[in-house]
Design a protein around this motif. Structure first.
Motif, PDB file in Angstrom:
ATOM      1  N   VAL A  58       0.824  -1.199   0.000  1.00 46.11           N
ATOM      2  CA  VAL A  58       0.000   0.000   0.000  1.00 46.11           C
ATOM      3  C   VAL A  58       0.865   1.258   0.000  1.00 46.11           C
ATOM      4  O   VAL A  58       1.766   1.401   0.836  1.00 46.11           O
ATOM      5  CB  VAL A  58      -0.908   0.018   1.253  1.00 46.11           C
ATOM      6  CG1 VAL A  58      -1.773   1.275   1.279  1.00 46.11           C
ATOM      7  CG2 VAL A  58      -1.762  -1.246   1.328  1.00 46.11           C
ATOM      8  N   VAL A  59       0.574   2.167  -0.929  1.00 49.43           N
ATOM      9  CA  VAL A  59       1.152   3.504  -0.894  1.00 49.43           C
ATOM     10  C   VAL A  59       0.143   4.396  -0.181  1.00 49.43           C
ATOM     11  O   VAL A  59      -0.991   4.545  -0.639  1.00 49.43           O
ATOM     12  CB  VAL A  59       1.423   4.057  -2.304  1.00 49.43           C
ATOM     13  CG1 VAL A  59       2.015   5.469  -2.223  1.00 49.43           C
ATOM     14  CG2 VAL A  59       2.347   3.135  -3.080  1.00 49.43           C
ATOM     15  N   VAL A  60       0.538   4.962   0.939  1.00 45.80           N
ATOM     16  CA  VAL A  60      -0.357   5.797   1.719  1.00 45.80           C
ATOM     17  C   VAL A  60      -0.174   7.260   1.333  1.00 45.80           C
ATOM     18  O   VAL A  60       0.957   7.755   1.247  1.00 45.80           O
ATOM     19  CB  VAL A  60      -0.112   5.616   3.230  1.00 45.80           C
ATOM     20  CG1 VAL A  60      -0.921   6.620   4.030  1.00 45.80           C
ATOM     21  CG2 VAL A  60      -0.468   4.196   3.652  1.00 45.80           C
ATOM     22  N   VAL A  61      -1.297   7.944   1.106  1.00 43.55           N
ATOM     23  CA  VAL A  61      -1.277   9.355   0.745  1.00 43.55           C
ATOM     24  C   VAL A  61      -1.647  10.175   1.964  1.00 43.55           C
ATOM     25  O   VAL A  61      -2.726  10.001   2.544  1.00 43.55           O
ATOM     26  CB  VAL A  61      -2.267   9.651  -0.403  1.00 43.55           C
ATOM     27  CG1 VAL A  61      -2.188  11.133  -0.793  1.00 43.55           C
ATOM     28  CG2 VAL A  61      -1.987   8.760  -1.600  1.00 43.55           C
ATOM     29  N   LYS A  62      -0.759  11.053   2.354  1.00 40.63           N
ATOM     30  CA  LYS A  62      -1.035  11.969   3.457  1.00 40.63           C
ATOM     31  C   LYS A  62      -1.679  13.217   2.870  1.00 40.63           C
ATOM     32  O   LYS A  62      -1.045  13.978   2.138  1.00 40.63           O
ATOM     33  CB  LYS A  62       0.240  12.312   4.207  1.00 40.63           C
ATOM     34  CG  LYS A  62      -0.003  13.115   5.468  1.00 40.63           C
ATOM     35  CD  LYS A  62       1.295  13.362   6.214  1.00 40.63           C
ATOM     36  CE  LYS A  62       1.001  14.134   7.496  1.00 40.63           C
ATOM     37  NZ  LYS A  62       0.350  15.430   7.218  1.00 40.63           N
ATOM     38  N   SER A  63      -2.970  13.407   3.172  1.00 38.61           N
ATOM     39  CA  SER A  63      -3.736  14.474   2.532  1.00 38.61           C
ATOM     40  C   SER A  63      -3.624  15.808   3.246  1.00 38.61           C
ATOM     41  O   SER A  63      -3.804  16.860   2.636  1.00 38.61           O
ATOM     42  CB  SER A  63      -5.209  14.071   2.438  1.00 38.61           C
ATOM     43  OG  SER A  63      -5.346  12.889   1.688  1.00 38.61           O
ATOM     44  N   THR A  64      -3.358  15.784   4.561  1.00 37.96           N
ATOM     45  CA  THR A  64      -3.317  17.027   5.331  1.00 37.96           C
ATOM     46  C   THR A  64      -1.882  17.505   5.505  1.00 37.96           C
ATOM     47  O   THR A  64      -0.918  16.744   5.326  1.00 37.96           O
ATOM     48  CB  THR A  64      -3.949  16.829   6.721  1.00 37.96           C
ATOM     49  OG1 THR A  64      -3.180  15.858   7.452  1.00 37.96           O
ATOM     50  CG2 THR A  64      -5.375  16.341   6.587  1.00 37.96           C
ATOM     51  N   VAL A  65      -1.738  18.775   5.877  1.00 37.76           N
ATOM     52  CA  VAL A  65      -0.403  19.338   6.084  1.00 37.76           C
ATOM     53  C   VAL A  65       0.060  19.162   7.521  1.00 37.76           C
ATOM     54  O   VAL A  65       1.233  19.379   7.835  1.00 37.76           O
ATOM     55  CB  VAL A  65      -0.382  20.845   5.725  1.00 37.76           C
ATOM     56  CG1 VAL A  65      -0.646  21.040   4.256  1.00 37.76           C
ATOM     57  CG2 VAL A  65      -1.406  21.623   6.548  1.00 37.76           C
ATOM     58  N   ASN A  66      -0.861  18.778   8.401  1.00 37.66           N
ATOM     59  CA  ASN A  66      -0.510  18.601   9.814  1.00 37.66           C
ATOM     60  C   ASN A  66       0.189  17.263  10.024  1.00 37.66           C
ATOM     61  O   ASN A  66      -0.188  16.248   9.443  1.00 37.66           O
ATOM     62  CB  ASN A  66      -1.763  18.663  10.694  1.00 37.66           C
ATOM     63  CG  ASN A  66      -2.449  20.012  10.603  1.00 37.66           C
ATOM     64  OD1 ASN A  66      -1.787  21.038  10.495  1.00 37.66           O
ATOM     65  ND2 ASN A  66      -3.776  20.012  10.634  1.00 37.66           N
ATOM     66  N   GLY A  67       1.191  17.278  10.900  1.00 37.97           N
ATOM     67  CA  GLY A  67       1.879  16.039  11.221  1.00 37.97           C
ATOM     68  C   GLY A  67       2.835  15.616  10.121  1.00 37.97           C
ATOM     69  O   GLY A  67       2.682  15.991   8.948  1.00 37.97           O
TER      70      GLY A  67
END
Length: 502
Positions: A58-67
């Motif tokens: 799985v390639v995980v997409v981080k959608s938010t800018v936090n963290g």
């Protein structure tokens, strides 16, 4: 010692992922780094890889800018999953190292990598959990090369894939949102199609978008509290022999119902063969109905009675033999027969009820009744009123356990104190805040005689007049009087040994 590939040879091979897993191709693009996705879809994918079934990561997409994503890089995408709960009435605990995730990329900073994923023929699945507010139409995404919404980004990726594969129907994706929205796949598809129209994209692409891609409705059901307490985490790390900044805990029960009739989709979702918790079906409404009525409605009807009886958490209440008997009889005698229909058998309803009892009794989860009571009135309207109506339609008599639940709700939700915009109830000297949008209306009703009858008649509360059911209002009134005179514990004990209070 930090969890990473370097230390795997030192760990228990039954818990550590086999080394060949890290060479598997990427097959899934997952929007979201949250604990639900890691505790459910990634759980199933990791389990299938261990059985040599799915053979993909799985390639995980981080959608938010936090963290940040540094923890995933340090741990080579791995995390410890601690399963704790009850199975068939027996305590169960399992600890595994999940290696489903290959890498994490940022949607805002590494867009080119996402486009590369869209151009990868091996990646055929997109999963999302962007919360309910993530699946919305942001019209401005139609006029920019850097969309900000999940549907906007999804459309851009599909548009890129269409171009790379020259519009081949075989290049279509299987798209499975897990957001808590009814018909989430259909809702997402509608938004993406509307965005494509707003962008004035070619008719050929819109046809491919609608017909080559399978937007699947799905239902997820697993409690994933996430991080353990510091003490519990330290104990697990001491047992495992390493530190893990991504460790999470979940219950043992799991369900991921995915709606599809496509044989191609079923082949692509081969991880479904690894665990009975993944269900592929042409219609998943029965799973939603079972969860809404047998789990959610039971929670709702039991909540006030448990709180008035002095129980703080669900597990505490379920350890009481009398309360557990009330919950069991409410489900099996009154609710289960109502959910039986063409595609739900009594055996299925009974089996689901048994799993609910196990989940409610989970000694590892601190599920507080006061949290369940938030927006109590709307939960009563959506989850329990349809059951009450159906019960009277079929049986033409008062359901005693439902009536007791309604009485306890009204008794518990009576605002006796008002402080600004906040309303408070009180019982046995304990004051508690009533976190319910309908609290002002309930407060107004209680200022006049005949409050209980007025509440039951109020269509703005329940969507219908509940006093139209013969004997229901009288039974609720009798229970409320008993709650005030005898106390909840005594009424509860009487309620599970008698068919009614009449």
């Amino acid at each position: 010692m930090q969890l990473s590939r370097n230390i795997l040879p030192q760990l228990d091979p039954q818990q550590a992922p086999p080394n060949p897993v890290f060479a598997l191709p990427e097959k899934v693009l997952q929007f979201g780094t949250g604990v639900l996705l890691r505790g459910l879809p990634d759980y199933f994918i990791d389990k299938a890889n261990r059985q040599h079934i799915f053979n993909g990561r799985v390639v995980v997409v981080k959608s938010t800018v936090n963290g940040g994503t540094e923890a995933f890089k340090q741990q080579d995408g791995m995390f410890t999953l601690v399963e704790r709960g009850m199975e068939n009435g027996v305590r169960s605990e399992k600890i595994m190292i999940n290696a489903a995730i290959s890498r994490v990329v940022s949607a805002s900073e590494e867009w080119d990598q996402l486009l590369a994923c869209a151009a990868d023929a091996a990646i055929q699945i997109i999963i999302s959990n962007t919360t309910e507010v993530g699946i919305v139409l942001v019209a401005t995404d139609a006029a920019t090369k850097t969309p900000v919404s999940f549907p906007g980004r999804l459309l851009a990726l599909l548009e890129h894939r269409y171009k790379i594969f020259n519009g081949s129907m075989d290049a279509g994706m299987v798209i499975i949102p897990t957001e808590l929205i009814v018909d989430n796949g259909s809702v997402l598809k509608d938004i993406v199609m509307r965005l494509a129209t707003l962008k004035d994209l070619p008719a050929e692409f819109i046809y491919w978008l609608a017909n080559a891609n399978d937007f699947c409705n799905s239902l997820v059901d697993r409690i994933v509290p996430g991080k353990l307490s510091e003490t519990e985490q330290a104990a697990v790390e001491n047992e495992m022999g390493y530190e893990d900044g991504l460790m999470i805990m979940c219950e043992t029960y799991r369900l991921w119902a995915i709606e599809t009739s496509s044989e191609r989709t079923k082949r692509i979702l081969s991880f479904s063969q690894a665990d009975k918790g993944v269900v592929l079906a042409p219609d998943i409404n029965k799973f939603r109905e079972l969860k809404l009525r047998l789990l959610n409605a039971t929670h709702t009807l039991s909540c006030a009675l448990a709180s008035l009886s002095g129980f703080i958490t669900v597990k505490d209440a379920m350890n009481d033999a009398v309360f557990c008997k009330y919950v069991s009889r409410l489900m099996l005698q009154e609710i289960a027969p109502l959910v039986v229909q063409e595609n739900i058998t009594m055996e299925e309803a009974a089996a689901f009820s048994a799993s609910v009892i196990d989940r409610f009794r989970n000694p590892f989860i601190e599920h507080q009744w006061m949290s369940i009571s938030v927006q109590y009135t709307s939960k009563m309207m959506m989850r329990t009123v349809p059951l009450l109506d159906k019960y009277f339609e079929w049986n033409r008599e008062v359901p005693p356990f439902m009536a007791l639940g309604f009485a306890a709700y009204i008794f518990f939700s009576r605002p006796v104190h008002k402080d600004g915009d906040n309303y408070y109830g009180e019982y046995n000297g304990l004051r508690y805040r009533i976190q319910d949008d309908k609290a002002p209306l309930l407060f107004a009703h209680w200022q006049s005689p005949g409050a209980v009858t007025a509440i039951l008649q109020d269509r703005s509360l329940f969507g219908s007049d509940l006093t139209r059911h013969p004997g229901f209002a009288d039974t609720v009134l009798q229970y409320i009087a008993s709650l005030g005179e005898q106390g909840a514990a005594a009424v509860l004990k009487s309620g599970v040994t008698k068919k009614s209070v009449a």
